[in-house]
Design a protein around this motif. Structure first.
Motif, PDB file in Angstrom:
ATOM      1  N   SER A   1       0.817  -1.217   0.000  1.00 22.80           N
ATOM      2  CA  SER A   1       0.000   0.000   0.000  1.00 22.80           C
ATOM      3  C   SER A   1       0.851   1.268   0.000  1.00 22.80           C
ATOM      4  N   LYS A   2       1.993   1.236   0.687  1.00 26.69           N
ATOM      5  CA  LYS A   2       2.855   2.426   0.720  1.00 26.69           C
ATOM      6  C   LYS A   2       3.526   2.651  -0.637  1.00 26.69           C
ATOM      7  N   MET A   3       4.044   1.586  -1.216  1.00 28.52           N
ATOM      8  CA  MET A   3       4.702   1.722  -2.510  1.00 28.52           C
ATOM      9  C   MET A   3       3.698   2.130  -3.582  1.00 28.52           C
TER      10      MET A   3
ATOM     11  N   TYR B   1      13.525  16.810  -9.487  1.00 28.35           N
ATOM     12  CA  TYR B   1      14.986  16.885  -9.625  1.00 28.35           C
ATOM     13  C   TYR B   1      15.552  17.892  -8.622  1.00 28.35           C
ATOM     14  N   PRO B   2      16.731  17.675  -8.035  1.00 29.07           N
ATOM     15  CA  PRO B   2      17.653  16.562  -8.298  1.00 29.07           C
ATOM     16  C   PRO B   2      17.294  15.308  -7.498  1.00 29.07           C
ATOM     17  N   TYR B   3      17.604  14.152  -8.093  1.00 36.61           N
ATOM     18  CA  TYR B   3      17.343  12.874  -7.412  1.00 36.61           C
ATOM     19  C   TYR B   3      18.565  12.454  -6.609  1.00 36.61           C
ATOM     20  N   ASP B   4      19.757  12.690  -7.198  1.00 33.89           N
ATOM     21  CA  ASP B   4      21.015  12.538  -6.466  1.00 33.89           C
ATOM     22  C   ASP B   4      21.206  11.144  -5.872  1.00 33.89           C
ATOM     23  N   PHE B   5      20.911  10.109  -6.664  1.00 33.11           N
ATOM     24  CA  PHE B   5      21.133   8.738  -6.205  1.00 33.11           C
ATOM     25  C   PHE B   5      22.623   8.409  -6.236  1.00 33.11           C
ATOM     26  N   LYS B   6      23.087   7.718  -5.228  1.00 40.47           N
ATOM     27  CA  LYS B   6      24.499   7.324  -5.135  1.00 40.47           C
ATOM     28  C   LYS B   6      24.683   5.822  -5.340  1.00 40.47           C
ATOM     29  N   ASN B   7      23.627   5.065  -5.157  1.00 43.14           N
ATOM     30  CA  ASN B   7      23.720   3.603  -5.182  1.00 43.14           C
ATOM     31  C   ASN B   7      23.715   3.066  -6.616  1.00 43.14           C
ATOM     32  N   PRO B   8      24.137   1.808  -6.793  1.00 37.28           N
ATOM     33  CA  PRO B   8      24.114   1.205  -8.131  1.00 37.28           C
ATOM     34  C   PRO B   8      22.698   1.133  -8.687  1.00 37.28           C
ATOM     35  N   ILE B   9      22.531   1.581  -9.923  1.00 37.68           N
ATOM     36  CA  ILE B   9      21.242   1.542 -10.612  1.00 37.68           C
ATOM     37  C   ILE B   9      21.499   1.108 -12.041  1.00 37.68           C
ATOM     38  N   ALA B  10      20.772   0.118 -12.502  1.00 39.23           N
ATOM     39  CA  ALA B  10      20.820  -0.290 -13.906  1.00 39.23           C
ATOM     40  C   ALA B  10      19.528   0.179 -14.565  1.00 39.23           C
ATOM     41  N   GLY B  11      19.624   0.615 -15.787  1.00 37.57           N
ATOM     42  CA  GLY B  11      18.411   1.109 -16.422  1.00 37.57           C
ATOM     43  C   GLY B  11      18.587   1.348 -17.900  1.00 37.57           C
ATOM     44  N   LYS B  12      17.486   1.728 -18.538  1.00 36.83           N
ATOM     45  CA  LYS B  12      17.530   2.070 -19.963  1.00 36.83           C
ATOM     46  C   LYS B  12      16.346   2.966 -20.294  1.00 36.83           C
ATOM     47  N   THR B  13      16.663   4.043 -21.002  1.00 42.78           N
ATOM     48  CA  THR B  13      15.608   4.922 -21.507  1.00 42.78           C
ATOM     49  C   THR B  13      15.170   4.442 -22.886  1.00 42.78           C
TER      50      THR B  13
ATOM     51  N   GLY C   1      12.382   8.401 -10.774  1.00 40.78           N
ATOM     52  CA  GLY C   1      13.219   9.086  -9.794  1.00 40.78           C
ATOM     53  C   GLY C   1      12.449   9.477  -8.547  1.00 40.78           C
ATOM     54  N   MET C   2      11.274  10.083  -8.723  1.00 40.26           N
ATOM     55  CA  MET C   2      10.476  10.490  -7.557  1.00 40.26           C
ATOM     56  C   MET C   2       9.983   9.290  -6.770  1.00 40.26           C
ATOM     57  N   TYR C   3       9.555   8.267  -7.486  1.00 38.74           N
ATOM     58  CA  TYR C   3       9.066   7.044  -6.830  1.00 38.74           C
ATOM     59  C   TYR C   3      10.153   6.419  -5.971  1.00 38.74           C
ATOM     60  N   MET C   4      11.358   6.291  -6.536  1.00 40.12           N
ATOM     61  CA  MET C   4      12.440   5.651  -5.799  1.00 40.12           C
ATOM     62  C   MET C   4      12.908   6.516  -4.626  1.00 40.12           C
ATOM     63  N   LYS C   5      12.893   7.823  -4.785  1.00 38.04           N
ATOM     64  CA  LYS C   5      13.256   8.699  -3.662  1.00 38.04           C
ATOM     65  C   LYS C   5      12.296   8.484  -2.497  1.00 38.04           C
TER      66      LYS C   5
ATOM     67  N   TYR D   1      13.011   5.024  -0.906  1.00 36.19           N
ATOM     68  CA  TYR D   1      14.215   5.035  -0.077  1.00 36.19           C
ATOM     69  C   TYR D   1      14.000   5.812   1.222  1.00 36.19           C
ATOM     70  N   ALA D   2      13.171   6.839   1.155  1.00 37.99           N
ATOM     71  CA  ALA D   2      12.891   7.628   2.363  1.00 37.99           C
ATOM     72  C   ALA D   2      12.062   6.833   3.367  1.00 37.99           C
ATOM     73  N   ASP D   3      11.315   5.856   2.870  1.00 41.10           N
ATOM     74  CA  ASP D   3      10.496   5.002   3.732  1.00 41.10           C
ATOM     75  C   ASP D   3      11.316   3.756   4.091  1.00 41.10           C
ATOM     76  N   LYS D   4      11.993   3.820   5.219  1.00 40.03           N
ATOM     77  CA  LYS D   4      12.943   2.760   5.590  1.00 40.03           C
ATOM     78  C   LYS D   4      12.275   1.405   5.816  1.00 40.03           C
ATOM     79  N   ASP D   5      10.987   1.403   6.118  1.00 33.80           N
ATOM     80  CA  ASP D   5      10.291   0.137   6.342  1.00 33.80           C
ATOM     81  C   ASP D   5      10.233  -0.717   5.072  1.00 33.80           C
ATOM     82  N   LEU D   6      10.418  -0.099   3.914  1.00 33.04           N
ATOM     83  CA  LEU D   6      10.272  -0.824   2.653  1.00 33.04           C
ATOM     84  C   LEU D   6      11.518  -1.642   2.296  1.00 33.04           C
ATOM     85  N   ASN D   7      12.641  -1.300   2.881  1.00 33.59           N
ATOM     86  CA  ASN D   7      13.877  -2.060   2.662  1.00 33.59           C
ATOM     87  C   ASN D   7      14.250  -2.208   1.185  1.00 33.59           C
TER      88      ASN D   7
END
Length: 769
Positions: A319-321, A657-669, A719-723, A726-732
């Motif tokens: 429900s949170k995601m 923006y900015p999303y400013d992710f530091k962790n590994p992310i794989a993706g494709k536009t 980007g907004m979804y993942m931010k 990540y802000a919701d620590k319960d989601l792990n």
């Protein structure tokens, strides 16, 4: 003297006769009342429920959709009722009911004698005598209250009889529980569970004293004391309940005074089929259930009813995601739409581009014939000419806007064009190791746009198809991300790979020259390199790979141009396919329904994951490593840093923006011809998410790639979804790197460079078959 004595005797005899007459009348009335009750119990005035129906009163119980984190995210119902046990009712809720409706509830056996005498003596001016048991009887078993006084009297007698029977068969706690579960609080809130969630967005167990008083106040007349239509009346009634609670020592005078001064604080959360969270997913679940019940009858051979049988459907949605996903879509799409509308000022064919007036007319006419209005008028036997004319007449209607629905007057034809001016979006998020779908957003507004673009919609996928080509090359030829190929024009001749004429795709911006590593080629979406790869492996193995990853490939032609994304696939298929890379080469069919239980908790269905090995863990890891380059240097670098934070363009379109992710992310536009479709596929080790943005029609698009590419249209939603996740620590949600195979033999540690045109997506602009 004798005359006086005779007169006294006559008076005495007369008095005696009057007394005897009174007692005869009184006894007759008593006998008449007893007879009336007996006749009512015998069914002379209409049938009464039998023993079985008293013990098992029929109810229409809503089917609940329960998220993976235990939240009810939707219901299917004829009446929106979900029973709750007595233990889930807070003490102040019960106390409010007793104090207001039946203060001697625990002392009587269904009929309050003192209250009845008071009601008769004062003709109801000092309150009625209806007990909670009588009110429950009225809810359960009697017809709609009659306005005829005689018939109403008979109904009252029935209620008394049934109330006494209820008291004999149920405990006081059970009667209170049934009453709370049965009452219709209006606004599709049948029972206390629905009422608490609809009016205060919480379960009954979490209701405060003031919220409980508000709901108990509605027992007097829910239609009159409707919190949405009559908030002032509801507040006054709530304060009466609080005064009753103070009168009978359930709360102190100080508490009463403080609570009466507070506002209602209604948090209206409607649970209609078009409203609330996960609307598109709930429609998917409804279709799933309808198909399931056809093949899984009850033990007696009858079919389950998803609107009445109180089933519980446990789903994988978090429900949170889901809320994070919906908020990301809503926020970005409202912003993107404003930019789109601004660009369409002065566009004579708006919202369409690059088409003729005749083609525009064809789009509108096609939509007209597919509309509900057209189908309904056809059912009524109307001629086509009459139907078409009706579409040209202005009528009152409600239309969508990002600021809220608008009541207006326009023709149905104009409304079709108006609604086609809105860009659409779809998004799905899934755990690759389990197949559990965590978020599902099928469109921008279910009420106005019911077509689900997650699973039903299939759109051209652009460069998001390229990783499948690279994966095939790695799997077949053991190629490394560090291997290099010449970045020059490359032509595949006619006759090869089913080509009718030579195919030579170009790079966006005309950037050529030098040797380019596979990692740089994918990061910067270089078309010529992808063309070389599919020429080496052939289109058939690529199609076979995509098919094994869960995509429907029936309509994908075995020609080289598929390498640049000419195929039409759904978000659902794309997320399932990309999850194979994150899950070490194992495809898991997306799971949405975990299990189904009946109202008693018996498990009727349990999902069994469907998996298959598709590629080696080494190939999966290497392909994922290639896609990490997209976010390190290429069209996905917008996810990193804040280097363009002051750019007017970024401020205009890059919502969040900015999303400013530091962790590994794989993706494709991915971006398609004429900027009609924008995609972003993003992966972290335990979450794969796909986003598509585009118009209802391919002719609805931005005028330039700068605005119409996947990195602008779709990536900000990810980007907004993942931010938020990540802000919701319960989601792990993982911030770790992707799992490296122990048997890795292919070199993946290659430097990546950022092309000067990396901000622009490569568009598959030559689709010759």
């Amino acid at each position: 003297m004798a005359t006086k004595k005779a007169s006294a005797k006559d008076k005495k005899r007369s008095l005696g006769r009057h007394i005897r007459t009174f007692w005869k009348i009184f006894a007759g009335l008593i006998l008449l009342i007893v007879l009336m009750f007996l006749m009512a119990s015998w069914g002379v005035f209409g049938s009464l429920p039998d023993e079985t129906s008293l013990e098992n009163p029929e109810k229409n119980l809503a089917t609940e959709i329960i998220s993976s984190d235990g939240k009810t995210i939707g219901k299917f119902y004829k009446e929106n009722r979900t029973p709750v046990p007595y233990d889930s009712l807070p003490d102040h809720l019960i106390n409010a009911l007793i104090a207001t409706e039946d203060v001697r509830f625990y002392d009587h056996s269904g009929i309050d004698g003192r209250g009845t005498l008071r009601a008769i003596a004062f003709l109801g001016s000092k309150g009625g005598a209806s007990t909670i048991s009588q009110q429950l009887a009225k809810l359960f078993f009697t017809e709609q209250v009659s306005r005829n006084k005689f018939q109403r009297g008979l109904q009252k007698v029935k209620e008394w009889i049934i109330a006494t029977r209820l008291e004999r068969r149920y405990t006081k706690e059970e009667i209170i529980t049934m009453y709370f579960n049965e009452y219709d609080f209006v606004n599709q809130a049948v029972g206390i569970e629905s009422a608490a969630n609809i009016y205060f967005d919480k379960p009954p167990s979490q209701l405060s004293t003031i919220e409980s008083a508000t709901l108990v106040g509605m027992f007097k007349n829910a239609s009159l004391y409707n919190p949405i239509r009559n908030p002032e009346g509801v507040k006054n009634r709530r304060n009466v309940v609080l005064a009753q609670m103070e009168k009978y020592d359930y709360i102190s005078e100080k508490v009463k005074d403080s609570l009466q001064a507070l506002p209602l604080n209604i948090e209206f959360t409607p649970q209609g089929h078009d409203e609330g969270s996960a609307t598109y997913f709930r429609e998917y679940a409804r279709h799933f259930m309808e198909n399931w019940i056809k093949e899984h009858p009850k033990s007696d051979g009858s079919k389950y009813n998803i609107y009445q049988d109180g089933l519980k459907v446990y789903v994988t949605i978090d429900s949170k995601m889901q809320l994070h996903a919906e908020n990301a879509v809503k926020t970005h799409m409202a912003n993107l739409q404003a930019v789109f509308d601004k660009q369409n000022k002065g566009n004579k064919t708006a919202p369409f581009r690059d088409i003729t007036e005749k083609e525009t007319e064809g789009i509108i006419n096609s939509a007209m014939r597919k509309s509900d209005r057209w189908r309904e008028m056809k059912k009524q036997g109307k001629e086509e000419e009459e139907i078409i004319e009706s579409f040209k007449k202005a009528i009152p209607m409600r239309v969508f806007s990002w600021q809220g629905d608008i009541d207006t007057i326009m023709t149905p034809l104009d409304s079709i064009r108006y609604h086609k001016s809105f860009l659409q979006a779809a998004m799905m998020s899934m755990t690759p190791q389990t197949g559990e779908v965590k978020a599902w957003v099928g469109g921008i507004d279910y009420k106005h746009y019911k077509y689900d673009m997650v699973k039903k919609g299939r759109r051209q996928i652009g460069s998001t198809f390229k990783p499948f080509v690279y994966a095939t090359a790695i799997d077949q030829m053991h190629m490394s991300p560090c291997d290099t190929l010449p970045n020059t024009l490359y032509t595949i001749p006619a006759g090869k790979h089913n080509l009718l004429k030579p195919w030579a795709p170009k790079n966006s911006g005309g950037s050529y020259g030098g040797m380019v590593s596979l990692k740089n080629a994918l990061a910067n979406s270089i078309n010529t390199i992808t063309a070389r790869l599919i020429d080496r492996v052939g289109p058939e193995p690529v199609i076979d790979l995509v098919k094994k990853m869960g995509a429907n490939t029936e309509n994908i032609p075995a020609v080289p141009s598929i390498a640049l994304g000419t195929a039409d696939l759904s978000v659902y298929e794309m997320v399932g396919a990309y999850s194979t890379f994150a899950n070490e080469g194992v495809y898991i069919e997306p799971i949405l329904i975990q299990r189904i239980e009946d109202k008693n908790g018996t498990v009727l269905y349990q999902n069994v994951p469907k998996t298959r090995d598709v590629i080696s863990d080494e190939t999966a890891y290497v392909t994922t490593s290639l896609m990490e380059g997209v976010t390190q240097s290429g069209t996905g670098t917008r996810l990193r840093g804040n280097w363009a934070v002051n750019s007017p363009f970024y401020k205009e379109v890059m919502t969040g923006y900015p999303y400013d992710f530091k962790n590994p992310i794989a993706g494709k536009t991915g971006t398609t011809q004429n900027n009609s479709d924008g995609w972003f596929m993003g992966m972290v080790p335990n979450l794969v998410t796909g986003v598509w943005v585009g118009g209802d029609d391919r002719a609805t698009h931005f005028r330039s790639t700068r605005y119409g590419q996947g990195a602008t249209m779709a990536l900000p939603i990810w980007g907004m979804y993942m931010k938020s996740c990540y802000a919701d620590k319960d989601l792990n949600v993982s911030t770790d790197g992707f799992k490296r195979p122990s048997n890795l033999t292919i070199e993946t540690n290659c430097a990546v460079w950022k092309d000067k045109d990396a901000d622009k997506e490569e568009i598959p602009d030559e689709f010759d078959f």
